[in-house]
Design an enzyme around this catalytic site. Structure first.
Site, PDB file in Angstrom:
ATOM      1  CB  CYS A   1      -0.930  -0.003   1.213  1.00 46.79           C
ATOM      2  SG  CYS A   1      -0.093  -0.198   2.788  1.00 46.79           S
TER       3      CYS A   1
ATOM      4  CB  ALA B   1      -2.229  -2.587  10.603  1.00 51.85           C
ATOM      5  N   GLY B   2      -4.504  -5.264   9.838  1.00 52.75           N
ATOM      6  CA  GLY B   2      -4.924  -6.582  10.334  1.00 52.75           C
ATOM      7  C   GLY B   2      -3.712  -7.465  10.556  1.00 52.75           C
ATOM      8  N   PRO B   3      -3.959  -8.724  10.980  1.00 52.14           N
ATOM      9  CG  PRO B   3      -4.984 -10.762  11.439  1.00 52.14           C
ATOM     10  CD  PRO B   3      -5.269  -9.308  11.307  1.00 52.14           C
TER      11      PRO B   3
ATOM     12  CB  THR C   1      -1.193  -5.291   7.508  1.00 52.67           C
ATOM     13  OG1 THR C   1      -2.242  -5.294   6.530  1.00 52.67           O
ATOM     14  CG2 THR C   1      -0.338  -4.057   7.324  1.00 52.67           C
ATOM     15  NE  ARG C   2      -1.851  -4.985  13.806  1.00 48.76           N
ATOM     16  CZ  ARG C   2      -1.638  -3.982  14.654  1.00 48.76           C
ATOM     17  NH1 ARG C   2      -0.572  -3.970  15.420  1.00 48.76           N
ATOM     18  NH2 ARG C   2      -2.502  -2.985  14.737  1.00 48.76           N
ATOM     19  CD  GLN C   3       1.084 -13.547  10.464  1.00 54.01           C
ATOM     20  OE1 GLN C   3       1.575 -14.367   9.709  1.00 54.01           O
ATOM     21  NE2 GLN C   3      -0.076 -13.747  11.056  1.00 54.01           N
TER      22      GLN C   3
ATOM     23  CG  ASN D   1      -3.847   1.203   5.374  1.00 52.96           C
ATOM     24  OD1 ASN D   1      -4.831   1.799   5.797  1.00 52.96           O
ATOM     25  ND2 ASN D   1      -3.492   0.019   5.816  1.00 52.96           N
TER      26      ASN D   1
END
Length: 291
Positions: free
Chosen positions: A128, A160-162, A164-166, A269
């Site tokens: 993004c 920011a879901g899981p 995106t974070r990973q 994003n």
């Protein structure tokens, strides 16, 4: 007579996959969503797909590979998962549009190089942050040399879901490479920050570019033109701070308000990524139909 459409599938019914589903259902001219696939039968994304009459599967990639009618797949899983999926799609003759930072295929930003990559079997939508900032760096580098570009993407924590974070490490590496390969900078760096503010802020991107010379009118004209091009597929894309020179670098800021198709409007994003995916999918489907 109903216009012909190309059958497509979405793999990964998380935030990004679900928003893309809504965009295809609401706005697509050439895509018919045949299948929404995940690995958890009770996922909210699959449930929403079922409510809209879309076939679903919790067998992951398997049901896509079995379906001979599917010509394009949008992979909205994880960078690590896409590395496993990519060769399977290739062997099945399915075009993969990759919304993870796996970077298997060529990097594509619709306004910069979509036309040059219409025959690719795998297209990577970078990140993004890349979709938001590479157009600006490209706009500047086409009028002056850019020895170095650095971008800071600030997104709401809630968007920011899981997944995106990973994929944050891949995000920074892939975005930085995109600033060079598509943006035209000699060197690039990317930083992503998650902002926990309540209410959530909309996505902000600050773009720092070193320039060989500050040609104010040329840079401004090039950036304004680019912003107009991006707005054709991301209406909420806005120039917040026009290119401004501090004696060493040009600072530009863009913000993105999402369309609110599924995700809240502050999730610009994710919206720019799904908007880019739709733009790429539409163009490839159009080519398939008129081939």
């Amino acid at each position: 007579m109903k216009a012909q459409r190309i059958k497509v599938a979405i793999l990964g019914p998380g935030n990004i996959g679900t928003d893309l589903m809504m965009k295809i259902l609401r706005r697509s001219k050439y895509l018919e969503l045949e299948l929404m696939c995940g690995i958890i039968a009770t996922s909210q994304g699959l449930e929403l797909a079922r409510q809209r009459g879309i076939k679903t599967s919790s067998q992951g990639i398997q049901d896509i590979l079995k379906n001979r009618d599917i010509k394009i797949v949008f992979d909205a899983t994880l960078a690590s998962s896409h590395l496993e999926h990519a060769p399977l799609f290739r062997d099945a003759g399915i075009v993969a549009i990759d919304l993870t930072p796996a970077a298997v295929g060529p990097y594509v930003v619709p306004v910069v190089n979509l036309e040059a990559n219409l025959n690719a079997q795998n297209i990577n939508l970078i990140t993004c942050g890349g979709q938001a900032t590479i157009p600006i760096v490209h706009a500047i580098s086409r009028v002056v040399e850019v020895p170095y570009a650095e971008i800071v993407a600030v997104i709401a924590s809630k968007s920011a879901g899981p997944g995106t974070r990973q994929s944050i490490d891949e995000f920074t590496q892939t975005t930085a490479k995109g600033l060079v390969e598509l943006g035209g900078a000699k060197k690039g760096k990317a930083i992503i920050l998650l902002n926990p503010a309540v209410p959530p802020m909309i996505m902000n991107n600050t773009i720092y570019t070193q320039v060989s010379e500050y040609r104010e009118a040329l840079i401004l004209e090039s950036v304004n033109e680019m912003v107009k091009q991006v707005q054709k597929y991301v209406p909420g894309y806005r120039l917040k701070i026009p290119p401004d020179y501090d004696g060493k670098k040009v600072i530009t800021m863009v913000e993105i308000e999402g369309a609110g198709d599924y995700l809240p409007k502050y999730s610009g994003n994710l919206d720019i990524e799904t908007s880019a995916a739709l733009a790429v999918g539409e163009r490839i489907a159009m080519k398939m139909l008129h081939h």
